[in-house]
Design a protein around this motif. Sequence first.
Motif, short mmCIF file in Angstrom:
data_model
loop_
_atom_site.label_atom_id
_atom_site.label_comp_id
_atom_site.label_asym_id
_atom_site.label_seq_id
_atom_site.Cartn_x
_atom_site.Cartn_y
_atom_site.Cartn_z
N ASP A 117 53.19 12.95 -12.15
CA ASP A 117 52.52 11.95 -11.31
C ASP A 117 53.28 11.66 -10.04
N LYS A 118 54.59 11.98 -10.02
CA LYS A 118 55.40 11.67 -8.86
C LYS A 118 54.97 12.49 -7.64
N ASP A 119 54.32 13.61 -7.88
CA ASP A 119 53.93 14.48 -6.77
C ASP A 119 52.63 14.07 -6.11
N VAL A 120 51.98 13.01 -6.62
CA VAL A 120 50.70 12.59 -6.07
C VAL A 120 50.92 11.87 -4.76
N ASP A 121 50.26 12.29 -3.69
CA ASP A 121 50.32 11.64 -2.38
C ASP A 121 49.07 10.80 -2.21
N LEU A 122 49.23 9.47 -2.26
CA LEU A 122 48.07 8.59 -2.19
C LEU A 122 47.37 8.68 -0.84
N PHE A 123 48.07 9.17 0.18
CA PHE A 123 47.47 9.24 1.50
C PHE A 123 47.06 10.67 1.88
N ASP A 124 47.09 11.56 0.89
CA ASP A 124 46.72 12.94 1.16
C ASP A 124 45.23 13.03 1.50
N SER A 125 44.91 13.72 2.54
CA SER A 125 43.51 13.80 2.97
C SER A 125 42.91 15.15 2.61
N ASP A 126 41.63 15.15 2.36
CA ASP A 126 40.88 16.35 2.07
C ASP A 126 40.52 17.05 3.38
N GLU A 127 40.48 18.37 3.35
CA GLU A 127 40.18 19.13 4.56
C GLU A 127 38.80 18.79 5.11
N GLU A 128 37.90 18.32 4.25
CA GLU A 128 36.54 18.02 4.67
C GLU A 128 36.37 16.55 5.03
N GLU A 129 37.48 15.81 5.15
CA GLU A 129 37.39 14.39 5.50
C GLU A 129 36.77 14.27 6.89
N ASP A 130 35.79 13.40 7.01
CA ASP A 130 35.11 13.29 8.31
C ASP A 130 35.92 12.42 9.27
N VAL A 131 35.52 12.40 10.51
CA VAL A 131 36.25 11.72 11.57
C VAL A 131 36.34 10.21 11.31
N GLU A 132 35.27 9.59 10.85
CA GLU A 132 35.25 8.15 10.63
C GLU A 132 36.22 7.75 9.53
N ALA A 133 36.25 8.51 8.43
CA ALA A 133 37.17 8.21 7.34
C ALA A 133 38.62 8.34 7.78
N ALA A 134 38.89 9.33 8.61
CA ALA A 134 40.25 9.52 9.13
C ALA A 134 40.65 8.35 10.02
N ARG A 135 39.71 7.88 10.84
CA ARG A 135 39.99 6.76 11.75
C ARG A 135 40.31 5.49 10.96
N VAL A 136 39.50 5.21 9.91
CA VAL A 136 39.72 4.03 9.08
C VAL A 136 41.08 4.10 8.40
N ARG A 137 41.42 5.29 7.89
CA ARG A 137 42.70 5.44 7.21
C ARG A 137 43.87 5.19 8.17
N GLU A 138 43.78 5.73 9.37
CA GLU A 138 44.83 5.54 10.35
C GLU A 138 44.98 4.08 10.74
N GLU A 139 43.86 3.38 10.87
CA GLU A 139 43.91 1.96 11.24
C GLU A 139 44.58 1.14 10.14
N ARG A 140 44.28 1.47 8.89
CA ARG A 140 44.88 0.74 7.78
C ARG A 140 46.38 1.00 7.70
N LEU A 141 46.78 2.24 7.94
CA LEU A 141 48.20 2.56 7.92
C LEU A 141 48.93 1.85 9.05
N LYS A 142 48.30 1.78 10.22
CA LYS A 142 48.91 1.10 11.35
C LYS A 142 49.05 -0.39 11.08
N ALA A 143 47.98 -0.99 10.51
CA ALA A 143 48.01 -2.42 10.20
C ALA A 143 49.10 -2.73 9.16
N TYR A 144 49.24 -1.85 8.18
CA TYR A 144 50.26 -2.04 7.16
C TYR A 144 51.66 -1.96 7.76
N ALA A 145 51.87 -0.98 8.65
CA ALA A 145 53.17 -0.81 9.29
C ALA A 145 53.52 -2.03 10.14
#
Length: 222
Positions: free
Chosen positions: A96-124
Motif C-alpha cells: 500500500d505504500k506505493d499508492v500515489d493518491l495524486f496519481d492521474s490517469d492518462e485519460e484525465e480531462d482538462v477540467e479534472a486536472a484543473r480542479v486537482r491543481e487548484e486543490r493542491l495549491k490551496a492545500y499548500a
Amino acid sequence: MAICDLTTDKGIKDLNSYLADHSYVEGWQASQADVAILEALGETPTYSNPHILRWYNHIKSYDFETLPGIKKTLVNFSSNNSTNVTTAKNEDDDDDKDVDLFDSDEEEDVEAARVREERLKAYAEKKAKKPVLIAKSSVVLDVKPWGDETDMKAMEEAVRSIQMDGLVWGASKLVAVGYGIHKFRIMCVIEDDKVSVDVLIEEIESFKQYVQSVDIESFNKI
C-alpha cells in the motif's frame, strides 16, 4: 516500523524515534503497555537514545501494579506514530505504500486536472500559513562532585557558563547524597533541533576539577 525484538539496534532505534513525539507507549498516561516495553528492554537505556532514557526514568518512578491496562506485547509502531497491538503485521501491507493518491490517469480531462491543481495549491497555501512550532524539552540534570571538599559554588558557576543557542538555564539546588556530600541539580529548557543533551553533558563533564559525572534526572517534552 515493526519493533519485534528490542534486543536489536533497529528495534531500539525505532522505539527512540517513536518516543520522540510521545510521552507514553499507548495513550496519554502511563499504563501496562509501558511496563511491557520497559521489561522487554532488559536494561537501562544509554544517553545515545535520549527519548527512551527520558521515558524509562519516568516509567520507573511508578508502582507498576497501580498502572491501568493489561500487560501485552506491542509489536508494531506504524509510520503514522500510532501503536498497533496484535501479532506481527503482514508484510503484504507494505504494497500500500506505493499508492500515489495524486496519481492521474492518462485519460484525465482538462477540467479534472484543473480542479486537482487548484486543490493542491490551496492545500499548500494553507499549510504555509501555519505557524512553525519549535519543539522544546525540559531537562533536569544531576551533577555529581568528587567529594565533600568540592567547591559547589564554583561548580554551579562553571555549569552556568555553558552557553548554547537554544539553551536556557533555570532553577538549581543542592541535593544531599550522604556523608556530607551534595549533588548539584539544575533545570534547563532546550530547543530539540539546536541542543543535544549528550553534547551538553559532555560540556559539563569537561569541568573535571569539579564534576565526577552527570545524570539525567528527568526529561520531558514541553
